[in-house]
Scaffold this motif. Structure first.
Motif: not given
Length: 540
Positions: A178-190, A387-394
């Protein structure tokens, strides 16, 4: 006209499939044979049956009545129920006791219709207590079908694997849709999974269930605390999970302390390393006149404080020890600060807003921003670092902050990004903060309060607060991101190229420790700051 988001009638099925796919992709080796069988069987259900099952999982409990199932997107509820029953997802007319039926599915009038021998004057709870604990057999007397959801634990497993916490659920997807929560497009852990053993998953689920019991029970009753501690699961090798366990132990220990069960409280606090474990033990040793233990633990806190807050507590307790030993212990001198003393009409608005209006009448432009301004400036300045692509953060797409935000090594892992951002501001370039504000408005950030901070306030703050001073303030916050996110002044005022932070204190109010902490930093950095003490003007 506002744009409204139209969700597909079966939107929830797509969201549920996100959970099942995540579990299969990331944690296949940690699922039991029964869970694998459940996932495979779910995939093979027809769509109406899948929809109905997800609807049941979205409701509370595992007992349902067919006359309460009414979903317009599922045309034939009975057919969907039959398919779920054939494949073992639900049981129809299952084994249950008379009391179970009454508690979970019947209203008081329905109980009296079935069991008219009982007095109508009884409340439902008392009525249920009168009923038999034998199996219920009169299904034909009901005007609905009794449904039991089997494998009810599956939703807990799937949600825990996906969100890696115990508070987000299927509604999170809806808020996002619904667009009520918007999240940054960060890199997920690989490379790194959040869980590495089934024990870790089960332990987090157990702690979640225990937490629910904790908040529901009467914690002024020692017997309830005893039950909670008796059912506390053992420690597991997982920092996040065990931190939750220690937090809960601390909460229960504090409840024992409030009941004056000091020895029990001390023994529980000894099993944890989180604040305020040492502080509470020290205060109880003091109360019990166990002065050697009191002194020893305070020395530990002074020598190896967990954080700034614990150090401050230890310094106060050290004064207490000296006084008990008959030594002179002059109280720590509070920082000096500028003060206003005014009288205002406090009968119509809260004191901060009345004071804001007072300074505006003197020509100042004033904002009631409290903690939100400096936190938001920090969040905007360090957006890329957060929101940096730190492994394990997201680990999923629905996080408003990295998992390590409050870890001691957060800044070290992002040292270059943070350093570059602060240097840019130090050199006079603050336009990037405003650009980030415009580009990211509405996107969840752990520090930015979109509701309370607008572009006018940010522009005035960046214009009036010297760049080097802003960097110094950010460095204070980076010393302890959790500790320094509160305690900031209520108001910030701008006039003739100058700014001033103003803490407002109404009648009987006094400065708190977290505010003194910031006042000390304001004095060190020579920041314009005042405390405004407001008396209520006598009504005419």
């Amino acid at each position: 006209m506002e744009n409204t988001v139209e969700l597909a009638p079966d939107y929830y099925l797509d969201n549920f499939v996100k959970l099942t796919q995540h579990a299969t992709l990331w944690y296949s080796d940690l699922l039991s044979p029964d869970e694998h069988q459940w996932l495979s069987a779910f995939e093979n259900l027809n769509k109406p049956a899948q929809c109905l099952l997800v609807r049941l999982y979205s409701r509370k409990g595992c007992w349902f009545r067919s006359d309460k199932l009414n979903y317009h997107e599922i045309v034939d509820i009975q057919s969907a129920l039959d398919e779920l029953a054939v494949h073992g997802f639900v049981s129809l007319s299952p084994d249950l006791t008379v009391q179970e039926l009454a508690v979970n599915l019947l209203t008081k009038p329905e109980i009296l219709t079935l069991y008219s021998q009982h007095p109508k004057s009884l409340k439902k709870e008392a009525l249920v207590a009168c009923l038999s604990e034998e199996s219920f057999e009169q299904f034909e007397a009901l005007n609905f079908m009794v449904i039991k959801l089997n494998s009810a634990h599956m939703i807990d497993v799937l949600l825990t694997l996906f969100f890696a916490n115990t508070h987000q659920d299927l509604s999170q997807f809806v808020l996002d849709d619904l667009g009520l929560h918007q999240f940054e497009q960060y890199q997920l852990s690989k490379a790194r999974r959040f869980f590495e053993s089934r024990e870790q998953i089960d332990r987090l689920i157990e702690l979640s269930q225990l937490s629910n019991l904790y908040w529901q029970c009467d914690r002024k009753q020692k017997a309830n605390l005893d039950i909670l501690i008796k059912t506390m699961p053992d420690r597991v090798e997982h920092d996040y999970v065990d931190r939750k366990r220690e937090h809960m132990i601390n909460d229960i220990a504090r409840d024992y302390e409030r009941l004056n069960e000091l020895e029990t409280a001390i023994s529980l606090f000894k099993t944890t390393t989180l604040s305020p474990s040492r502080e509470r033990r020290a205060r109880m040793y003091d109360k019990l006149e166990q002065n050697d233990l009191f002194s020893d633990i305070v020395i530990e806190m002074l020598t190896h404080p967990i954080d700034v807050s614990e150090l401050e507590v230890a310094q106060k307790l050290e004064q207490r020890i000296k006084r008990k030993q008959g030594l002179k212990a002059p109280r720590t001198t509070k920082p000096k600060c500028s003060e206003y003393h005014i009288e205002l009409d406090l009968s119509q608005q809260r004191v901060e807003l009345v004071t804001k209006a007072h300074f505006e009448s003197l020509g100042w432009t004033v904002f009631y921003s409290e903690n939100t301004l400096l936190n938001s400036l920090l969040g905007l300045a360090l957006w890329d670092a957060i929101f940096a692509p730190i492994e394990g953060a997201f680990i999923n797409a629905y996080q408003h902050r990295p998992l390590d935000l409050y870890h001691a090594d957060f800044a070290d892992k992002r040292k270059q990004l943070i350093g570059n951002a602060l240097e840019q501001i130090r050199q006079g370039d603050t336009q990037a903060l405003l650009d980030t504000y415009r580009d990211k408005v509405g996107i969840s950030n752990p520090f930015v309060s979109w509701t309370y901070v607008n572009e006018e306030l940010l522009t005035l703050a960046l214009k009036h607060i010297p760049n080097k001073l802003l960097v110094e303030l950010f460095n204070v916050q980076l010393n302890d991101l959790k500790l320094y996110r509160n305690g900031m002044p209520d108001l910030i005022a701008f006039k003739d190229g100058k700014f001033e932070w103003i803490e407002v204190k109404g009648p009987g109010d006094k400065l708190q420790d977290n505010q003194w902490r910031w006042i000390k930093e304001f004095n060190r950095l020579n920041i314009p700051f005042s405390v405004c003490y407001v008396k209520a003007k006598d009504s005419e």
